[in-house]
Design a protein around this motif. Structure first.
Motif, PDB file in Angstrom:
ATOM      1  N   ALA A 176     -11.722  -6.837 -21.598  1.00  0.00           N
ATOM      2  CA  ALA A 176     -10.824  -6.244 -20.596  1.00  0.00           C
ATOM      3  C   ALA A 176      -9.378  -6.476 -21.002  1.00  0.00           C
ATOM      4  O   ALA A 176      -9.001  -7.573 -21.399  1.00  0.00           O
ATOM      5  N   GLN A 177      -8.565  -5.414 -20.893  1.00  0.00           N
ATOM      6  CA  GLN A 177      -7.143  -5.557 -21.224  1.00  0.00           C
ATOM      7  C   GLN A 177      -6.280  -5.769 -19.989  1.00  0.00           C
ATOM      8  O   GLN A 177      -5.099  -6.084 -20.096  1.00  0.00           O
ATOM      9  N   GLY A 178      -6.880  -5.586 -18.811  1.00  0.00           N
ATOM     10  CA  GLY A 178      -6.136  -5.780 -17.579  1.00  0.00           C
ATOM     11  C   GLY A 178      -7.010  -6.405 -16.512  1.00  0.00           C
ATOM     12  O   GLY A 178      -8.240  -6.302 -16.550  1.00  0.00           O
ATOM     13  N   TYR A 179      -6.365  -7.079 -15.541  1.00  0.00           N
ATOM     14  CA  TYR A 179      -7.102  -7.705 -14.440  1.00  0.00           C
ATOM     15  C   TYR A 179      -6.208  -7.697 -13.208  1.00  0.00           C
ATOM     16  O   TYR A 179      -5.111  -8.259 -13.232  1.00  0.00           O
ATOM     17  N   VAL A 180      -6.663  -7.019 -12.166  1.00  0.00           N
ATOM     18  CA  VAL A 180      -5.896  -6.984 -10.920  1.00  0.00           C
ATOM     19  C   VAL A 180      -6.796  -7.410  -9.766  1.00  0.00           C
ATOM     20  O   VAL A 180      -7.996  -7.144  -9.760  1.00  0.00           O
ATOM     21  N   SER A 181      -6.206  -8.082  -8.812  1.00  0.00           N
ATOM     22  CA  SER A 181      -6.925  -8.448  -7.597  1.00  0.00           C
ATOM     23  C   SER A 181      -6.998  -7.227  -6.692  1.00  0.00           C
ATOM     24  O   SER A 181      -6.039  -6.454  -6.591  1.00  0.00           O
ATOM     25  N   LYS A 182      -8.113  -7.054  -6.027  1.00  0.00           N
ATOM     26  CA  LYS A 182      -8.226  -5.939  -5.082  1.00  0.00           C
ATOM     27  C   LYS A 182      -7.210  -6.063  -3.954  1.00  0.00           C
ATOM     28  O   LYS A 182      -6.813  -5.056  -3.361  1.00  0.00           O
ATOM     29  N   ARG A 183      -6.785  -7.282  -3.680  1.00  0.00           N
ATOM     30  CA  ARG A 183      -5.807  -7.477  -2.620  1.00  0.00           C
ATOM     31  C   ARG A 183      -4.465  -6.831  -2.948  1.00  0.00           C
ATOM     32  O   ARG A 183      -3.700  -6.494  -2.050  1.00  0.00           O
ATOM     33  N   SER A 184      -4.184  -6.688  -4.239  1.00  0.00           N
ATOM     34  CA  SER A 184      -2.903  -6.110  -4.628  1.00  0.00           C
ATOM     35  C   SER A 184      -3.075  -4.828  -5.449  1.00  0.00           C
ATOM     36  O   SER A 184      -2.118  -4.336  -6.031  1.00  0.00           O
ATOM     37  N   ALA A 185      -4.295  -4.309  -5.474  1.00  0.00           N
ATOM     38  CA  ALA A 185      -4.578  -3.160  -6.348  1.00  0.00           C
ATOM     39  C   ALA A 185      -3.733  -1.939  -6.015  1.00  0.00           C
ATOM     40  O   ALA A 185      -3.326  -1.195  -6.909  1.00  0.00           O
ATOM     41  N   ALA A 216      -0.551  -2.719  -7.785  1.00  0.00           N
ATOM     42  CA  ALA A 216      -0.589  -3.114  -9.195  1.00  0.00           C
ATOM     43  C   ALA A 216      -1.361  -2.165 -10.105  1.00  0.00           C
ATOM     44  O   ALA A 216      -1.125  -2.150 -11.320  1.00  0.00           O
ATOM     45  N   LEU A 217      -2.262  -1.364  -9.548  1.00  0.00           N
ATOM     46  CA  LEU A 217      -3.181  -0.609 -10.399  1.00  0.00           C
ATOM     47  C   LEU A 217      -2.468   0.394 -11.306  1.00  0.00           C
ATOM     48  O   LEU A 217      -2.802   0.513 -12.490  1.00  0.00           O
ATOM     49  N   ILE A 218      -1.502   1.114 -10.773  1.00  0.00           N
ATOM     50  CA  ILE A 218      -0.786   2.105 -11.584  1.00  0.00           C
ATOM     51  C   ILE A 218      -0.041   1.422 -12.729  1.00  0.00           C
ATOM     52  O   ILE A 218      -0.084   1.875 -13.881  1.00  0.00           O
ATOM     53  N   ASP A 219       0.638   0.318 -12.419  1.00  0.00           N
ATOM     54  CA  ASP A 219       1.342  -0.433 -13.459  1.00  0.00           C
ATOM     55  C   ASP A 219       0.364  -0.953 -14.509  1.00  0.00           C
ATOM     56  O   ASP A 219       0.663  -0.954 -15.712  1.00  0.00           O
ATOM     57  N   ALA A 220      -0.810  -1.390 -14.058  1.00  0.00           N
ATOM     58  CA  ALA A 220      -1.820  -1.912 -14.978  1.00  0.00           C
ATOM     59  C   ALA A 220      -2.287  -0.828 -15.942  1.00  0.00           C
ATOM     60  O   ALA A 220      -2.378  -1.044 -17.154  1.00  0.00           O
ATOM     61  N   VAL A 221      -2.580   0.351 -15.409  1.00  0.00           N
ATOM     62  CA  VAL A 221      -3.035   1.462 -16.253  1.00  0.00           C
ATOM     63  C   VAL A 221      -1.950   1.846 -17.254  1.00  0.00           C
ATOM     64  O   VAL A 221      -2.217   2.021 -18.447  1.00  0.00           O
ATOM     65  N   ASN A 222      -0.727   1.975 -16.785  1.00  0.00           N
ATOM     66  CA  ASN A 222       0.372   2.351 -17.678  1.00  0.00           C
ATOM     67  C   ASN A 222       0.553   1.333 -18.796  1.00  0.00           C
ATOM     68  O   ASN A 222       0.813   1.693 -19.949  1.00  0.00           O
ATOM     69  N   SER A 223       0.426   0.060 -18.468  1.00  0.00           N
ATOM     70  CA  SER A 223       0.603  -0.984 -19.470  1.00  0.00           C
ATOM     71  C   SER A 223      -0.538  -1.002 -20.476  1.00  0.00           C
ATOM     72  O   SER A 223      -0.317  -1.038 -21.693  1.00  0.00           O
ATOM     73  N   VAL A 224      -1.761  -0.947 -19.972  1.00  0.00           N
ATOM     74  CA  VAL A 224      -2.934  -1.061 -20.838  1.00  0.00           C
ATOM     75  C   VAL A 224      -3.080   0.157 -21.742  1.00  0.00           C
ATOM     76  O   VAL A 224      -3.432   0.030 -22.921  1.00  0.00           O
ATOM     77  N   ILE A 225      -2.805   1.327 -21.222  1.00  0.00           N
ATOM     78  CA  ILE A 225      -2.987   2.540 -22.020  1.00  0.00           C
ATOM     79  C   ILE A 225      -2.010   2.577 -23.192  1.00  0.00           C
ATOM     80  O   ILE A 225      -2.250   3.238 -24.209  1.00  0.00           O
ATOM     81  N   LYS A 226      -0.917   1.818 -23.062  1.00  0.00           N
ATOM     82  CA  LYS A 226       0.071   1.741 -24.152  1.00  0.00           C
ATOM     83  C   LYS A 226      -0.229   0.589 -25.112  1.00  0.00           C
ATOM     84  O   LYS A 226       0.552   0.309 -26.018  1.00  0.00           O
ATOM     85  N   GLY A 227      -1.357  -0.069 -24.894  1.00  0.00           N
ATOM     86  CA  GLY A 227      -1.753  -1.140 -25.795  1.00  0.00           C
ATOM     87  C   GLY A 227      -1.388  -2.533 -25.330  1.00  0.00           C
ATOM     88  O   GLY A 227      -1.601  -3.506 -26.056  1.00  0.00           O
ATOM     89  N   GLY A 228      -0.846  -2.655 -24.119  1.00  0.00           N
ATOM     90  CA  GLY A 228      -0.469  -3.959 -23.597  1.00  0.00           C
ATOM     91  C   GLY A 228      -1.580  -4.600 -22.792  1.00  0.00           C
ATOM     92  O   GLY A 228      -2.668  -4.059 -22.653  1.00  0.00           O
TER      93      GLY A 228
END
Length: 209
Positions: free
Chosen positions: A98-107, A110-122
């Protein structure tokens, strides 16, 4: 961007889909509630990124699906969205690819930021998860609780018999702990062990005076 979701709660799945598809040119192409369904779906069509829940009411867990993707579709990036936002779940998920991990409490935030970061290789770990997460790049995370107790004692130069007396264990057990500590931390002498202990706050400098 094409996205898959494995989540066994319909309301959560629908919420994630709605949130993700508000973004321009983002499309959820796979929605499943079990690992077996997700495996079948990904054989037909591969998304760019998969949002994965860990806990499933039926069948295998999300961790098993992470392992499957990591083995057969390593090009698919993955983000865990889970209520299990503490150890050992976080480290286990990251170790399975897994390249990202978000809590459902803050999804929702945080989810959009997580996708943007991970898709760019972060890598992306939401702030509430970071609070509970011990970075596996820190080798101390590899030690058992008992080994962590023994580490500062060995670092101060105590032998196995002395450590055994202080920690109320057999000398043979202390020898095993020492060997494990040296192997896991990749050190060969007590000086290197002492440096690690000081750097990580396990020993204060005034203790050595």
């Amino acid at each position: 961007m094409r996205i898959g979701i494995i989540e066994d709660h319909q309301l959560v799945r629908d919420s994630f889909k709605k949130l993700l598809e508000l973004q321009q040119e983002w499309q959820v192409i796979i929605e499943t509630c079990t690992v077996s369904e997700a495996k079948l779906a990904v054989e037909i069509e591969q998304p760019d990124i998969f949002i994965v829940d860990i806990s499933m009411h039926e069948g295998e867990t999300g961790l098993a699906f992470l392992s499957y993707l990591n083995s057969y579709y390593p090009e698919i990036k993955t983000i865990v969205a889970s209520m299990y936002d503490y150890e050992p779940y976080v480290s286990n998920a990251l170790s399975l690819g897994a390249q990202g991990y978000v809590s459902k409490r803050s999804a929702s935030e945080a989810l959009i930021d997580a996708v943007n970061s991970v898709i760019k290789g972060g890598r992306y770990i939401s702030e509430d998860v970071k609070f509970n997460y011990k970075d596996p790049s820190n080798k101390l995370a590899l030690l058992t609780p008992r080994e962590k107790e023994a580490l500062p004692l060995f670092a101060k130069g105590l032998n196995a018999k002395q450590v055994a007396q202080q920690l109320d264990m057999m000398p043979k057990t202390a020898h095993v702990h020492k060997a494990n500590i040296y192997q896991k931390l990749k050190v060969s002498n007590s000086f290197d062990l002492l440096k690690i202990a000081i750097d990580n706050g396990l020993i204060a400098l005034d203790e050595l005076a």
